[in-house]
Write a protein that holds these residues in place. Structure first.
Motif, PDB file in Angstrom:
ATOM      1  N   ALA A 171      28.720  39.319  52.896  1.00  0.00           N
ATOM      2  CA  ALA A 171      29.551  38.265  53.488  1.00  0.00           C
ATOM      3  C   ALA A 171      28.685  37.251  54.230  1.00  0.00           C
ATOM      4  CB  ALA A 171      30.577  38.888  54.438  1.00  0.00           C
ATOM      5  N   GLN A 172      27.668  37.756  54.916  1.00  0.00           N
ATOM      6  CA  GLN A 172      26.745  36.874  55.634  1.00  0.00           C
ATOM      7  C   GLN A 172      26.050  35.921  54.664  1.00  0.00           C
ATOM      8  OE1 GLN A 172      23.885  39.054  57.929  1.00  0.00           O
ATOM      9  NE2 GLN A 172      22.765  37.257  58.590  1.00  0.00           N
ATOM     10  N   ARG A 173      25.576  36.449  53.531  1.00  0.00           N
ATOM     11  CA  ARG A 173      24.921  35.605  52.531  1.00  0.00           C
ATOM     12  C   ARG A 173      25.911  34.619  51.904  1.00  0.00           C
ATOM     13  NH1 ARG A 173      20.111  36.329  50.120  1.00  0.00           N
ATOM     14  NH2 ARG A 173      20.993  35.613  48.130  1.00  0.00           N
ATOM     15  N   ALA A 174      27.105  35.116  51.604  1.00  0.00           N
ATOM     16  CA  ALA A 174      28.106  34.269  50.955  1.00  0.00           C
ATOM     17  C   ALA A 174      28.469  33.062  51.817  1.00  0.00           C
ATOM     18  CB  ALA A 174      29.358  35.085  50.643  1.00  0.00           C
ATOM     19  N   ALA A 175      28.424  33.250  53.141  1.00  0.00           N
ATOM     20  CA  ALA A 175      28.770  32.143  54.037  1.00  0.00           C
ATOM     21  C   ALA A 175      27.839  30.955  53.868  1.00  0.00           C
ATOM     22  CB  ALA A 175      28.747  32.623  55.485  1.00  0.00           C
TER      23      ALA A 175
ATOM     24  N   ASP B 261      54.459  45.299  45.083  1.00  0.00           N
ATOM     25  CA  ASP B 261      53.741  44.689  46.212  1.00  0.00           C
ATOM     26  C   ASP B 261      52.406  45.403  46.445  1.00  0.00           C
ATOM     27  OD1 ASP B 261      55.487  42.627  46.894  1.00  0.00           O
ATOM     28  OD2 ASP B 261      56.681  43.901  48.212  1.00  0.00           O
ATOM     29  N   TYR B 262      52.423  46.736  46.395  1.00  0.00           N
ATOM     30  CA  TYR B 262      51.165  47.473  46.561  1.00  0.00           C
ATOM     31  C   TYR B 262      50.165  47.089  45.482  1.00  0.00           C
ATOM     32  CZ  TYR B 262      52.802  50.701  50.193  1.00  0.00           C
ATOM     33  OH  TYR B 262      53.240  51.244  51.383  1.00  0.00           O
ATOM     34  N   ARG B 263      50.661  46.943  44.256  1.00  0.00           N
ATOM     35  CA  ARG B 263      49.775  46.574  43.147  1.00  0.00           C
ATOM     36  C   ARG B 263      49.198  45.175  43.346  1.00  0.00           C
ATOM     37  NH1 ARG B 263      52.868  48.135  39.584  1.00  0.00           N
ATOM     38  NH2 ARG B 263      53.956  46.203  39.081  1.00  0.00           N
ATOM     39  N   ALA B 264      50.040  44.236  43.801  1.00  0.00           N
ATOM     40  CA  ALA B 264      49.574  42.860  44.028  1.00  0.00           C
ATOM     41  C   ALA B 264      48.525  42.820  45.137  1.00  0.00           C
ATOM     42  CB  ALA B 264      50.761  41.958  44.392  1.00  0.00           C
ATOM     43  N   ILE B 265      48.750  43.570  46.210  1.00  0.00           N
ATOM     44  CA  ILE B 265      47.795  43.623  47.319  1.00  0.00           C
ATOM     45  C   ILE B 265      46.476  44.228  46.854  1.00  0.00           C
ATOM     46  CG2 ILE B 265      47.302  44.724  49.546  1.00  0.00           C
ATOM     47  CD1 ILE B 265      50.336  44.521  50.124  1.00  0.00           C
ATOM     48  N   THR B 266      46.574  45.328  46.110  1.00  0.00           N
ATOM     49  CA  THR B 266      45.374  46.015  45.630  1.00  0.00           C
ATOM     50  C   THR B 266      44.546  45.120  44.711  1.00  0.00           C
ATOM     51  OG1 THR B 266      46.421  48.181  45.818  1.00  0.00           O
ATOM     52  CG2 THR B 266      44.539  48.001  44.324  1.00  0.00           C
ATOM     53  N   GLU B 267      45.215  44.436  43.777  1.00  0.00           N
ATOM     54  CA  GLU B 267      44.504  43.572  42.833  1.00  0.00           C
ATOM     55  C   GLU B 267      43.847  42.396  43.549  1.00  0.00           C
ATOM     56  OE1 GLU B 267      47.435  42.576  39.928  1.00  0.00           O
ATOM     57  OE2 GLU B 267      47.342  44.541  38.939  1.00  0.00           O
ATOM     58  N   ALA B 268      44.570  41.769  44.485  1.00  0.00           N
ATOM     59  CA  ALA B 268      44.004  40.636  45.231  1.00  0.00           C
ATOM     60  C   ALA B 268      42.843  41.099  46.101  1.00  0.00           C
ATOM     61  CB  ALA B 268      45.087  39.978  46.086  1.00  0.00           C
ATOM     62  N   ASN B 269      42.990  42.283  46.703  1.00  0.00           N
ATOM     63  CA  ASN B 269      41.925  42.826  47.541  1.00  0.00           C
ATOM     64  C   ASN B 269      40.652  43.074  46.730  1.00  0.00           C
ATOM     65  OD1 ASN B 269      41.033  44.352  50.135  1.00  0.00           O
ATOM     66  ND2 ASN B 269      40.711  45.829  48.489  1.00  0.00           N
ATOM     67  N   GLY B 270      40.801  43.704  45.564  1.00  0.00           N
ATOM     68  CA  GLY B 270      39.637  43.966  44.719  1.00  0.00           C
ATOM     69  C   GLY B 270      38.950  42.686  44.291  1.00  0.00           C
ATOM     70  N   ALA B 271      39.750  41.690  43.885  1.00  0.00           N
ATOM     71  CA  ALA B 271      39.187  40.408  43.458  1.00  0.00           C
ATOM     72  C   ALA B 271      38.488  39.706  44.620  1.00  0.00           C
ATOM     73  CB  ALA B 271      40.290  39.517  42.893  1.00  0.00           C
ATOM     74  N   PHE B 272      39.057  39.818  45.819  1.00  0.00           N
ATOM     75  CA  PHE B 272      38.483  39.187  47.018  1.00  0.00           C
ATOM     76  C   PHE B 272      37.093  39.747  47.315  1.00  0.00           C
ATOM     77  CE2 PHE B 272      37.814  38.915  51.599  1.00  0.00           C
ATOM     78  CZ  PHE B 272      38.259  37.641  51.934  1.00  0.00           C
ATOM     79  N   HIS B 273      36.992  41.065  47.366  1.00  0.00           N
ATOM     80  CA  HIS B 273      35.708  41.683  47.703  1.00  0.00           C
ATOM     81  C   HIS B 273      34.674  41.478  46.590  1.00  0.00           C
ATOM     82  CE1 HIS B 273      36.635  43.706  51.535  1.00  0.00           C
ATOM     83  NE2 HIS B 273      37.876  43.749  51.057  1.00  0.00           N
ATOM     84  N   ASN B 274      35.112  41.514  45.343  1.00  0.00           N
ATOM     85  CA  ASN B 274      34.183  41.263  44.242  1.00  0.00           C
ATOM     86  C   ASN B 274      33.672  39.829  44.253  1.00  0.00           C
ATOM     87  OD1 ASN B 274      34.136  43.853  43.094  1.00  0.00           O
ATOM     88  ND2 ASN B 274      35.989  43.466  41.910  1.00  0.00           N
ATOM     89  N   LEU B 275      34.543  38.887  44.623  1.00  0.00           N
ATOM     90  CA  LEU B 275      34.133  37.485  44.676  1.00  0.00           C
ATOM     91  C   LEU B 275      33.092  37.255  45.771  1.00  0.00           C
ATOM     92  CD1 LEU B 275      34.348  34.622  43.649  1.00  0.00           C
ATOM     93  CD2 LEU B 275      36.408  34.317  45.056  1.00  0.00           C
ATOM     94  N   ILE B 276      33.219  37.969  46.872  1.00  0.00           N
ATOM     95  CA  ILE B 276      32.211  37.859  47.934  1.00  0.00           C
ATOM     96  C   ILE B 276      30.852  38.322  47.412  1.00  0.00           C
ATOM     97  CG2 ILE B 276      31.456  38.811  50.167  1.00  0.00           C
ATOM     98  CD1 ILE B 276      34.400  38.760  51.026  1.00  0.00           C
ATOM     99  N   LEU B 277      30.852  39.404  46.637  1.00  0.00           N
ATOM    100  CA  LEU B 277      29.591  39.871  46.060  1.00  0.00           C
ATOM    101  C   LEU B 277      28.991  38.814  45.136  1.00  0.00           C
ATOM    102  CD1 LEU B 277      30.232  43.619  45.183  1.00  0.00           C
ATOM    103  CD2 LEU B 277      29.023  42.672  47.134  1.00  0.00           C
ATOM    104  N   ILE B 278      29.826  38.194  44.321  1.00  0.00           N
ATOM    105  CA  ILE B 278      29.348  37.144  43.419  1.00  0.00           C
ATOM    106  C   ILE B 278      28.789  35.980  44.231  1.00  0.00           C
ATOM    107  CG2 ILE B 278      30.077  35.417  41.727  1.00  0.00           C
ATOM    108  CD1 ILE B 278      32.154  37.537  40.760  1.00  0.00           C
ATOM    109  N   ALA B 279      29.517  35.582  45.268  1.00  0.00           N
ATOM    110  CA  ALA B 279      29.102  34.444  46.088  1.00  0.00           C
ATOM    111  C   ALA B 279      27.849  34.734  46.906  1.00  0.00           C
ATOM    112  CB  ALA B 279      30.246  34.028  47.027  1.00  0.00           C
ATOM    113  N   SER B 280      27.495  36.011  47.058  1.00  0.00           N
ATOM    114  CA  SER B 280      26.287  36.352  47.817  1.00  0.00           C
ATOM    115  C   SER B 280      25.018  36.010  47.040  1.00  0.00           C
ATOM    116  CB  SER B 280      26.280  37.836  48.190  1.00  0.00           C
ATOM    117  OG  SER B 280      26.022  38.651  47.055  1.00  0.00           O
TER     118      SER B 280
END
Length: 231
Positions: free
Chosen positions: A98-102, A131-150
């Protein structure tokens, strides 16, 4: 040339099998400690045994499957200590991501992070499995995108297994309304910090989020241990 092409197709099929089985394990499709054979994997994925065999070798190395007494393979049950280790690894490495992605995230990536964070918040509190599925999918995509952005393939490779999300998918169901609202708010703050280009804020926001997630996971294990037969 024909042999080279045949080999490439075999590698591709093995990779597809690996990703498909891994996704099934992380999504909770299989119960922990459930037994399954290579033949059953092949039938469910409609693939031949050869790529399944190669995929299983990799999953055994990663510790997601194991061979022990009894028929076939067993889906590994992640114990409390292993869950704790996973969160500690994430705490150290994902906060750095997250620090790098910033400092490195593009505008498009920032827009997508904020969209994903808002999508999570829109389904809180969850009312049903959708709703649980939508939260889980968005959460996974969010954290993976941070890794990409790093912009660190090495960091992305180190975290690829632990950041996935089976763990997250399973623990979201243990969150009470206060905890899940807090988690959604953390994602908004992490996205804001990264998009503001503030590495220190992004690192601390991610650390706070993961400390809270780890605490919730510990609560889940304590509850499960004191409630025999609870699901």
């Amino acid at each position: 040339m024909a042999k080279a092409t045949e080999g490439s197709e075999r590698v591709g099929a093995a990779e597809q099998a690996y990703l498909a089985i891994r996704k099934q394990i992380f999504s909770g499709h299989f119960s922990e400690n459930e037994r399954i054979t290579e033949a059953e994997f092949a039938k469910s994925l409609q693939m031949s045994r050869t790529p399944i065999r190669e995929a299983v070798k990799q999953l055994l190395l990663e510790g997601l499957l194991t061979r022990d007494a009894g028929p076939g393979l067993r889906v590994v049950d992640l114990g409390a200590d292993e869950i704790e280790q996973i969160f500690q690894i994430r705490l150290r490495l994902e906060s750095y991501a997250a620090q790098r992605a910033a400092g490195l995230a593009t505008k498009a990536e920032c827009d997508e992070l904020q969209t994903l964070a808002k999508r999570m918040q829109a389904h809180v509190p969850p009312r049903d499995e959708a709703d649980y599925r939508a939260i889980t999918e968005a959460n996974g995509a969010f954290h993976n995108l941070i890794l990409i952005a790093s912009r660190s393939p090495r960091l992305e490779a180190m975290l690829s297994l632990v950041v996935n999300l089976a763990l997250v998918a399973r623990t979201f169901h243990n969150y009470d309304e206060t905890a899940i609202r807090r988690s959604a708010a953390h994602h908004i703050e992490i996205a804001d910090a990264i998009c503001a280009g503030d590495p220190d804020w992004a690192r601390v926001a991610m650390q706070t989020h993961l400390h809270a997630a780890a605490s919730n996971a510990r609560e889940g294990f304590r509850f499960a241990g004191s409630c025999s037969g609870c699901s």
